[in-house]
Motif scaffolding. Structure first.
Motif, PDB file in Angstrom:
ATOM      1  N   ALA A 111       1.051  16.790 -13.130  1.00 10.63           N
ATOM      2  CA  ALA A 111       0.842  18.237 -12.862  1.00 10.63           C
ATOM      3  C   ALA A 111       2.081  18.775 -13.423  1.00 10.63           C
ATOM      4  O   ALA A 111       1.662  19.933 -14.011  1.00 10.63           O
ATOM      5  CB  ALA A 111       0.927  18.426 -11.060  1.00 10.63           C
ATOM      6  N   LEU A 112       3.247  18.353 -13.494  1.00 10.58           N
ATOM      7  CA  LEU A 112       4.211  19.200 -14.188  1.00 10.58           C
ATOM      8  C   LEU A 112       4.118  19.102 -15.472  1.00 10.58           C
ATOM      9  O   LEU A 112       4.392  20.202 -16.367  1.00 10.58           O
ATOM     10  CB  LEU A 112       5.688  18.364 -14.032  1.00 10.58           C
ATOM     11  CG  LEU A 112       6.257  18.629 -12.526  1.00 10.58           C
ATOM     12  CD1 LEU A 112       7.511  17.580 -12.289  1.00 10.58           C
ATOM     13  CD2 LEU A 112       6.633  20.096 -12.339  1.00 10.58           C
TER      14      LEU A 112
ATOM     15  N   ALA B 264       0.761  -1.124   0.052  1.00  7.56           N
ATOM     16  CA  ALA B 264      -0.199  -0.044  -0.060  1.00  7.56           C
ATOM     17  C   ALA B 264       0.734   1.108   0.042  1.00  7.56           C
ATOM     18  O   ALA B 264       0.501   2.088  -0.631  1.00  7.56           O
ATOM     19  CB  ALA B 264      -0.805  -0.016   1.071  1.00  7.56           C
ATOM     20  N   GLU B 265       2.085   1.149   0.740  1.00  4.08           N
ATOM     21  CA  GLU B 265       2.828   2.326   0.792  1.00  4.08           C
ATOM     22  C   GLU B 265       3.479   2.421  -0.759  1.00  4.08           C
ATOM     23  O   GLU B 265       3.819   3.721  -1.048  1.00  4.08           O
ATOM     24  CB  GLU B 265       4.066   2.037   2.014  1.00  4.08           C
ATOM     25  CG  GLU B 265       4.801   3.311   2.088  1.00  4.08           C
ATOM     26  CD  GLU B 265       5.809   3.075   3.165  1.00  4.08           C
ATOM     27  OE1 GLU B 265       7.126   3.499   3.151  1.00  4.08           O
ATOM     28  OE2 GLU B 265       5.694   2.214   3.940  1.00  4.08           O
ATOM     29  N   ILE B 266       3.877   1.644  -1.241  1.00  2.00           N
ATOM     30  CA  ILE B 266       4.417   1.717  -2.549  1.00  2.00           C
ATOM     31  C   ILE B 266       3.649   2.152  -3.574  1.00  2.00           C
ATOM     32  O   ILE B 266       3.981   3.283  -4.317  1.00  2.00           O
ATOM     33  CB  ILE B 266       5.048   0.330  -3.097  1.00  2.00           C
ATOM     34  CG1 ILE B 266       6.194  -0.153  -2.148  1.00  2.00           C
ATOM     35  CG2 ILE B 266       5.453   0.447  -4.568  1.00  2.00           C
ATOM     36  CD1 ILE B 266       6.861  -1.573  -2.316  1.00  2.00           C
ATOM     37  N   THR B 267       2.293   1.877  -3.492  1.00  2.00           N
ATOM     38  CA  THR B 267       1.255   2.039  -4.389  1.00  2.00           C
ATOM     39  C   THR B 267       0.789   3.453  -4.234  1.00  2.00           C
ATOM     40  O   THR B 267       0.772   4.386  -5.171  1.00  2.00           O
ATOM     41  CB  THR B 267       0.119   1.400  -4.159  1.00  2.00           C
ATOM     42  OG1 THR B 267       0.180  -0.029  -4.398  1.00  2.00           O
ATOM     43  CG2 THR B 267      -1.322   1.690  -4.965  1.00  2.00           C
TER      44      THR B 267
ATOM     45  N   SER C 241       1.574   6.484  -6.726  1.00  2.00           N
ATOM     46  CA  SER C 241       0.270   7.620  -7.272  1.00  2.00           C
ATOM     47  C   SER C 241       0.854   8.943  -7.063  1.00  2.00           C
ATOM     48  O   SER C 241       0.705   9.914  -7.842  1.00  2.00           O
ATOM     49  CB  SER C 241      -0.934   7.259  -6.244  1.00  2.00           C
ATOM     50  OG  SER C 241      -1.130   5.779  -6.449  1.00  2.00           O
ATOM     51  N   GLU C 242       1.624   9.189  -6.084  1.00  2.00           N
ATOM     52  CA  GLU C 242       2.127  10.585  -5.803  1.00  2.00           C
ATOM     53  C   GLU C 242       2.959  10.751  -6.827  1.00  2.00           C
ATOM     54  O   GLU C 242       3.075  12.072  -7.424  1.00  2.00           O
ATOM     55  CB  GLU C 242       2.761  10.759  -4.487  1.00  2.00           C
ATOM     56  CG  GLU C 242       1.933  10.371  -3.363  1.00  2.00           C
ATOM     57  CD  GLU C 242       2.404  10.407  -2.008  1.00  2.00           C
ATOM     58  OE1 GLU C 242       3.952  10.295  -2.011  1.00  2.00           O
ATOM     59  OE2 GLU C 242       1.860  10.458  -0.842  1.00  2.00           O
ATOM     60  N   ILE C 243       3.874   9.916  -7.260  1.00  2.00           N
ATOM     61  CA  ILE C 243       4.975  10.600  -8.371  1.00  2.00           C
ATOM     62  C   ILE C 243       4.072  10.706  -9.897  1.00  2.00           C
ATOM     63  O   ILE C 243       4.357  11.555 -10.468  1.00  2.00           O
ATOM     64  CB  ILE C 243       5.633   9.097  -8.534  1.00  2.00           C
ATOM     65  CG1 ILE C 243       6.778   9.285  -7.322  1.00  2.00           C
ATOM     66  CG2 ILE C 243       6.843   9.408  -9.893  1.00  2.00           C
ATOM     67  CD1 ILE C 243       7.611   7.828  -7.266  1.00  2.00           C
ATOM     68  N   VAL C 244       3.145   9.482 -10.055  1.00  7.11           N
ATOM     69  CA  VAL C 244       2.555   9.687 -11.276  1.00  7.11           C
ATOM     70  C   VAL C 244       1.488  11.082 -11.308  1.00  7.11           C
ATOM     71  O   VAL C 244       1.409  12.069 -12.254  1.00  7.11           O
ATOM     72  CB  VAL C 244       1.384   8.594 -11.613  1.00  7.11           C
ATOM     73  CG1 VAL C 244       0.317   9.006 -12.621  1.00  7.11           C
ATOM     74  CG2 VAL C 244       2.169   7.350 -11.670  1.00  7.11           C
TER      75      VAL C 244
END
Length: 305
Positions: free
Chosen positions: A295-296, A280-283, A287-290
């Motif tokens: 956003a960038l 769950a932490e990796i997911t 998700s945060e990276i994606v």
């Protein structure tokens, strides 16, 4: 690393350490129960021959001896309870204590005053917690009893049954201990040691119906009984102490094996939960990276316009 994952890993380390301890205790108990079984087997020939001798003297003479003669109106009884000094043995001690209390209740219903003698810290603690009187107690040798320990325990019991009621003696002597049946089965039993039930002792001395030899007694049958019966009581108590020790080690082994298995199951459960938390932490990180990359990208396309 997330907080939840750290909690799971810390619990896994703790349970793993506990599992190592219970596994070691299981192995120690397994080695001790084998030694205790050998001692029980080694004590049996002496006890059998002593039983034969006592039976021959008691049945081959008309001597009325206080250790073989039933009191006309028994009013006092002594109960010897065998427990262990240590715990971690499942229901070993509680079963013996329960059998002792059932015996005591039955004797009291018969109108007898009961004097309780206890071997083992667990039994003593049970009676002290309930503020119940104990005539005498012994500790420190329940795991590896010796014949000297049995003599020490038997001495006040023999003296009590040889003493008249008016002087604080008893009419009957009972023993409560845990009989070793097998590695998986140990049974709490209550037996009467004194006065001897000659019919039962005779069956035990000659189980195949064989005829016991006849003896001439010197200097007299009463003197022979005076010498033999204390040894008989000591050997009975010694055998019961050995049986109790073997039963305790077997119960400890079984309890520690159960604890080890439960620890293994708990480690597997915690490992699955830790893996789920890590996934769950990796997911979440992906998700945060994606989301950040998206956003960038949106920001870059807006500036190009």
């Amino acid at each position: 690393m997330g907080a939840q994952l750290r909690v799971y890993k810390r619990r896994i380390r703790s349970v793993t350490a506990t599992k190592k301890i219970t596994k070691a205790m299981e192995m120690i108990a397994a080695s001790r129960v084998v030694k205790a079984q050998r001692k029980v087997a080694a004590s049996k020939p002496y006890a059998d021959e002593l039983t034969r001798a006592v039976t021959a003297v008691a049945t081959g003479s008309n001597t009325r001896h206080p250790l073989t003669t039933e009191a006309e109106n028994p009013t006092r009884a002594a109960v010897l309870l065998l427990t262990s000094d240590r715990g971690l043995a499942g229901a070993f001690n509680s079963n013996a204590i329960k059998a002792s209390e059932q015996l005591t209740a039955r004797l009291e219903r018969e109108g007898k005053q009961v004097e309780t003698f206890i071997v083992g810290r667990r039994g003593i603690a049970h009676y002290n917690f309930r503020e119940r009187k104990v005539a005498e107690s012994w500790t420190g040798f329940t795991d590896e009893p010796t014949y000297a320990d049995a003599k020490k325990v038997a001495a006040p019991l023999i003296e009590a049954i040889e003493t008249p009621d008016s002087e604080g003696g008893v009419d009957e002597l009972y023993i409560v201990y845990t009989e070793f049946v097998s590695m998986m089965t140990q049974t709490a039993v209550a037996q009467r040691l004194l006065p001897l039930r000659l019919d039962e002792v005779a069956k035990e001395a000659a189980p195949q119906g064989e005829i016991l030899p006849l003896y001439d007694f010197e200097p007299s049958a009463e003197d022979v009984l005076d010498a033999l019966l204390p040894r008989y009581v000591e050997s009975r108590i010694y055998n019961a102490m050995l049986q109790s020790a073997a039963s305790k080690h077997a119960a400890t082994r079984r309890a520690m094996k159960s604890a080890t298995d439960n620890a293994g199951e708990l480690i597997n459960t915690l490992s699955r939960l830790a893996n789920a938390a890590r996934q769950a932490e990796i997911t979440q990180e992906i998700s945060e990276i994606v989301g950040g990359a998206s956003a960038l990208a949106d920001a870059s396309s807006g500036s190009d316009r």
